[in-house]
Design a protein around this motif. Structure first.
Motif, PDB file in Angstrom:
ATOM      1  N   VAL A 120     -12.568 -77.040 -14.217  1.00 39.85           N
ATOM      2  CA  VAL A 120     -12.452 -75.808 -15.103  1.00 39.85           C
ATOM      3  C   VAL A 120     -12.789 -74.613 -14.259  1.00 39.85           C
ATOM      4  CG1 VAL A 120     -13.377 -74.562 -17.038  1.00 39.85           C
ATOM      5  CG2 VAL A 120     -13.186 -77.088 -17.083  1.00 39.85           C
ATOM      6  N   LYS A 121     -13.614 -74.716 -13.211  1.00 38.56           N
ATOM      7  CA  LYS A 121     -13.828 -73.303 -12.262  1.00 38.56           C
ATOM      8  C   LYS A 121     -12.510 -73.363 -11.974  1.00 38.56           C
ATOM      9  CE  LYS A 121     -18.753 -73.875 -12.086  1.00 38.56           C
ATOM     10  NZ  LYS A 121     -20.002 -74.173 -11.187  1.00 38.56           N
ATOM     11  N   GLN A 122     -11.958 -74.213 -11.029  1.00 43.65           N
ATOM     12  CA  GLN A 122     -10.539 -73.937 -10.330  1.00 43.65           C
ATOM     13  C   GLN A 122      -9.546 -73.491 -11.333  1.00 43.65           C
ATOM     14  OE1 GLN A 122      -9.578 -77.510  -8.240  1.00 43.65           O
ATOM     15  NE2 GLN A 122     -11.308 -77.559  -6.875  1.00 43.65           N
ATOM     16  N   PHE A 123      -9.483 -73.898 -12.670  1.00 42.56           N
ATOM     17  CA  PHE A 123      -8.397 -73.367 -13.461  1.00 42.56           C
ATOM     18  C   PHE A 123      -8.971 -71.884 -13.763  1.00 42.56           C
ATOM     19  CE2 PHE A 123      -7.633 -72.306 -17.766  1.00 42.56           C
ATOM     20  CZ  PHE A 123      -6.444 -72.738 -17.975  1.00 42.56           C
ATOM     21  N   VAL A 124      -9.883 -71.598 -13.900  1.00 42.74           N
ATOM     22  CA  VAL A 124     -10.079 -70.217 -14.506  1.00 42.74           C
ATOM     23  C   VAL A 124      -9.890 -69.315 -13.329  1.00 42.74           C
ATOM     24  CG1 VAL A 124     -12.202 -68.651 -14.619  1.00 42.74           C
ATOM     25  CG2 VAL A 124     -12.057 -70.810 -16.132  1.00 42.74           C
ATOM     26  N   ALA A 125     -10.285 -69.842 -11.864  1.00 42.19           N
ATOM     27  CA  ALA A 125      -9.990 -68.710 -10.849  1.00 42.19           C
ATOM     28  C   ALA A 125      -8.393 -68.827 -10.570  1.00 42.19           C
ATOM     29  CB  ALA A 125     -10.697 -69.341  -9.773  1.00 42.19           C
ATOM     30  N   TYR A 126      -7.719 -69.836 -10.916  1.00 40.30           N
ATOM     31  CA  TYR A 126      -6.343 -69.867 -10.761  1.00 40.30           C
ATOM     32  C   TYR A 126      -5.549 -68.921 -11.579  1.00 40.30           C
ATOM     33  CZ  TYR A 126      -1.612 -72.237  -9.889  1.00 40.30           C
ATOM     34  OH  TYR A 126      -0.217 -72.363  -9.728  1.00 40.30           O
ATOM     35  N   ALA A 127      -6.007 -69.208 -12.863  1.00 38.08           N
ATOM     36  CA  ALA A 127      -5.513 -68.446 -13.992  1.00 38.08           C
ATOM     37  C   ALA A 127      -5.909 -66.815 -13.894  1.00 38.08           C
ATOM     38  CB  ALA A 127      -5.940 -68.835 -15.397  1.00 38.08           C
ATOM     39  N   LYS A 128      -6.931 -66.285 -13.157  1.00 30.02           N
ATOM     40  CA  LYS A 128      -7.153 -64.813 -13.366  1.00 30.02           C
ATOM     41  C   LYS A 128      -6.237 -64.342 -12.149  1.00 30.02           C
ATOM     42  CE  LYS A 128     -12.299 -64.869 -14.590  1.00 30.02           C
ATOM     43  NZ  LYS A 128     -13.378 -64.576 -14.526  1.00 30.02           N
ATOM     44  N   GLN A 129      -5.930 -65.060 -11.284  1.00 31.92           N
ATOM     45  CA  GLN A 129      -4.955 -64.725 -10.175  1.00 31.92           C
ATOM     46  C   GLN A 129      -3.469 -64.635 -10.643  1.00 31.92           C
ATOM     47  OE1 GLN A 129      -5.386 -67.499  -7.081  1.00 31.92           O
ATOM     48  NE2 GLN A 129      -7.360 -67.043  -6.491  1.00 31.92           N
ATOM     49  N   ARG A 130      -3.226 -65.195 -11.799  1.00 34.85           N
ATOM     50  CA  ARG A 130      -1.937 -65.146 -12.491  1.00 34.85           C
ATOM     51  C   ARG A 130      -1.926 -64.782 -13.972  1.00 34.85           C
ATOM     52  NH1 ARG A 130      -3.131 -68.773  -8.805  1.00 34.85           N
ATOM     53  NH2 ARG A 130      -1.517 -69.508  -7.242  1.00 34.85           N
ATOM     54  N   ALA A 155      -3.414 -92.807 -18.274  1.00 38.74           N
ATOM     55  CA  ALA A 155      -2.210 -93.342 -17.458  1.00 38.74           C
ATOM     56  C   ALA A 155      -2.094 -92.476 -16.134  1.00 38.74           C
ATOM     57  CB  ALA A 155      -0.901 -93.250 -18.231  1.00 38.74           C
ATOM     58  N   ASP A 156      -3.080 -91.542 -15.930  1.00 35.32           N
ATOM     59  CA  ASP A 156      -2.903 -90.692 -14.758  1.00 35.32           C
ATOM     60  C   ASP A 156      -1.543 -90.015 -14.591  1.00 35.32           C
ATOM     61  OD1 ASP A 156      -4.169 -89.616 -12.377  1.00 35.32           O
ATOM     62  OD2 ASP A 156      -3.306 -91.221 -11.166  1.00 35.32           O
ATOM     63  N   ARG A 157      -1.308 -89.643 -15.912  1.00 33.69           N
ATOM     64  CA  ARG A 157       0.213 -88.620 -15.652  1.00 33.69           C
ATOM     65  C   ARG A 157      -0.222 -87.013 -16.107  1.00 33.69           C
ATOM     66  NH1 ARG A 157       4.988 -91.074 -19.107  1.00 33.69           N
ATOM     67  NH2 ARG A 157       6.010 -89.755 -17.437  1.00 33.69           N
ATOM     68  N   VAL A 158      -1.409 -86.838 -16.184  1.00 35.53           N
ATOM     69  CA  VAL A 158      -1.869 -85.452 -16.455  1.00 35.53           C
ATOM     70  C   VAL A 158      -3.328 -85.295 -15.742  1.00 35.53           C
ATOM     71  CG1 VAL A 158      -0.548 -84.669 -18.227  1.00 35.53           C
ATOM     72  CG2 VAL A 158      -2.919 -85.551 -18.601  1.00 35.53           C
ATOM     73  N   GLU A 159      -3.926 -84.195 -15.372  1.00 39.83           N
ATOM     74  CA  GLU A 159      -4.969 -84.003 -14.832  1.00 39.83           C
ATOM     75  C   GLU A 159      -6.093 -83.310 -15.698  1.00 39.83           C
ATOM     76  OE1 GLU A 159      -7.799 -84.702 -11.757  1.00 39.83           O
ATOM     77  OE2 GLU A 159      -5.974 -84.721 -11.518  1.00 39.83           O
ATOM     78  N   PRO A 160      -7.144 -84.233 -16.306  1.00 41.56           N
ATOM     79  CA  PRO A 160      -8.178 -83.933 -17.324  1.00 41.56           C
ATOM     80  C   PRO A 160      -9.127 -83.000 -16.574  1.00 41.56           C
ATOM     81  CG  PRO A 160      -8.837 -86.147 -16.346  1.00 41.56           C
ATOM     82  CD  PRO A 160      -7.223 -85.847 -15.623  1.00 41.56           C
ATOM     83  N   GLU A 195     -20.729 -79.363 -19.211  1.00 41.56           N
ATOM     84  CA  GLU A 195     -21.158 -79.948 -17.964  1.00 41.56           C
ATOM     85  C   GLU A 195     -20.422 -79.321 -17.022  1.00 41.56           C
ATOM     86  OE1 GLU A 195     -22.486 -84.508 -19.274  1.00 41.56           O
ATOM     87  OE2 GLU A 195     -20.333 -84.085 -19.089  1.00 41.56           O
ATOM     88  N   ALA A 196     -19.108 -78.950 -17.405  1.00 41.75           N
ATOM     89  CA  ALA A 196     -18.204 -78.045 -16.374  1.00 41.75           C
ATOM     90  C   ALA A 196     -18.583 -76.553 -15.928  1.00 41.75           C
ATOM     91  CB  ALA A 196     -16.810 -78.411 -17.080  1.00 41.75           C
ATOM     92  N   GLY A 197     -19.858 -76.318 -16.751  1.00 40.48           N
ATOM     93  CA  GLY A 197     -20.114 -74.953 -16.509  1.00 40.48           C
ATOM     94  C   GLY A 197     -19.772 -73.960 -17.515  1.00 40.48           C
ATOM     95  N   PHE A 198     -19.144 -74.268 -18.640  1.00 37.97           N
ATOM     96  CA  PHE A 198     -18.712 -73.246 -19.562  1.00 37.97           C
ATOM     97  C   PHE A 198     -19.272 -73.596 -20.851  1.00 37.97           C
ATOM     98  CE2 PHE A 198     -15.839 -72.975 -16.081  1.00 37.97           C
ATOM     99  CZ  PHE A 198     -15.742 -71.545 -15.683  1.00 37.97           C
TER     100      PHE A 198
END
Length: 326
Positions: free
Chosen positions: A143-153, A217-222, A242-245
């Motif tokens: 989730v931290k990587q997701f938030v950082a990535y979204a803030k840049q875009r 099925a490992d077709r998306v990233e949880p 647990e992911a920090g949010f």
């Protein structure tokens, strides 16, 4: 016949008449169910609610010695199916697998022809386990990587949901507000369609229990589970906390079993008792996991109190995240 005896006979008949008049109703209730019962699921086939509804219909039918069939009536973010049951005959042969959002979110957005007062309550069934996942092509593992990535875009990442004001829609916009990111909502006709779109790369992320099979099925990233406990089928995926949010709406919006207002009390009592027995079965617990839910029996009063509290919470949350009524 002498007069005293005649008077006694007439008096006895007078007392018996009301009882005899009431007998057909009593017998009708005692004989319930004597024909198939319709359980309306106000969602399309294939999603978590549909799986849950079919499980409850099958297991309750066994205990009631009845044929309970599922009737999918999607539309209006559950309004179509919920309206249908509210207007049905209160005879115990039409039930509603009620999504909490029908009574907590929707009343804050539009004028409805129904409310909790339009129904009798058998009880609460389960809490919802929504999973946040991103498409595989994104360089994101948490989730931290997701938030950082979204803030840049800002405004570039899109997320899908089962429709306007659905649980996934509320989750997505609440996450965006509480983390300071901007995202684009894409509504679909049900969770299954939104999940398929994520696997196909048409959208970037989703917050929905229906994506669980694709995670396995490992077709998306949880990234996280929107609940206070981990998903039993996804033990390695952290909760959002647990992911920090922590976000306002990260609680399991659940389901209950309702019937039209006026359904006889003996029938509602039997439905309630049967529902509670079903939720005590180990095999049902395991099956509920596959429906992305956790068994959470609530008495009729507890379910109604929870609905009232959540409706008040959403009255403040929805305008704050940009979901406004008509």
């Amino acid at each position: 016949m002498n007069h005293p005896l005649r008077r006694r006979l007439l008096a006895a008949l007078a007392l018996a008449t009301p009882l005899m008049a009431a007998m057909p109703t009593v017998h009708a209730q005692d004989g319930w169910p004597s024909r198939p019962i319709r359980m309306v699921v106000p969602f399309p086939p294939g999603g978590s609610s549909d799986i849950l509804g079919r499980l409850m219909a099958e297991q309750m039918g066994k205990l009631l010695n009845a044929n309970i069939f599922v009737d999918n009536k999607p539309g209006g973010t559950t309004q179509v199916g919920t309206d249908f049951v509210a207007a049905a005959a209160p005879d115990g042969y039409t039930l509603l697998l009620a999504a909490a959002t029908s009574f907590t979110v929707l009343p804050n957005l539009r004028k409805l022809s129904y409310g909790m007062e339009s129904f009798e309550t058998a009880g609460g069934i389960a809490d919802y386990l929504a999973v946040m996942a991103v498409k595989k092509s994104l360089p994101i593992k948490n989730v931290k990587q997701f938030v950082a990535y979204a803030k840049q875009r800002p405004g570039e990442l899109s997320f899908g949901s089962a429709g306007e004001a659905s649980a996934g829609h509320v989750y997505g916009l609440t996450l965006a507000r509480d983390t300071g990111i901007k995202v684009l909502h894409v509504p679909f006709r049900g969770s299954a369609a939104a999940s398929t779109a994520l696997v196909g790369g048409e959208i970037d992320f989703i917050i929905d229990g229906a994506i669980t099979p694709m995670v396995k099925a490992d077709r998306v990233e949880p990234l996280a589970v929107m609940y206070h406990k981990r998903h039993p089928d996804l033990p390695n995926v952290p909760t959002l906390h647990e992911a920090g949010f922590d976000i306002t709406s990260a609680k399991g919006a659940g389901w209950g079993l309702l019937a039209p207002k006026g359904t006889p009390a003996p029938i509602m009592a039997r439905l309630s008792e049967t529902l509670q027995k079903v939720l005590q079965q180990k095999e049902v617990h395991e099956a509920l996991q596959r429906a992305n839910s956790i068994p959470a029996w609530q008495t009729p009063e507890e379910f109604r109190q929870g609905i009232a509290a959540d409706r008040a919470m959403y009255s403040e949350l929805l305008p704050a995240i940009g979901i406004r009524g008509n």
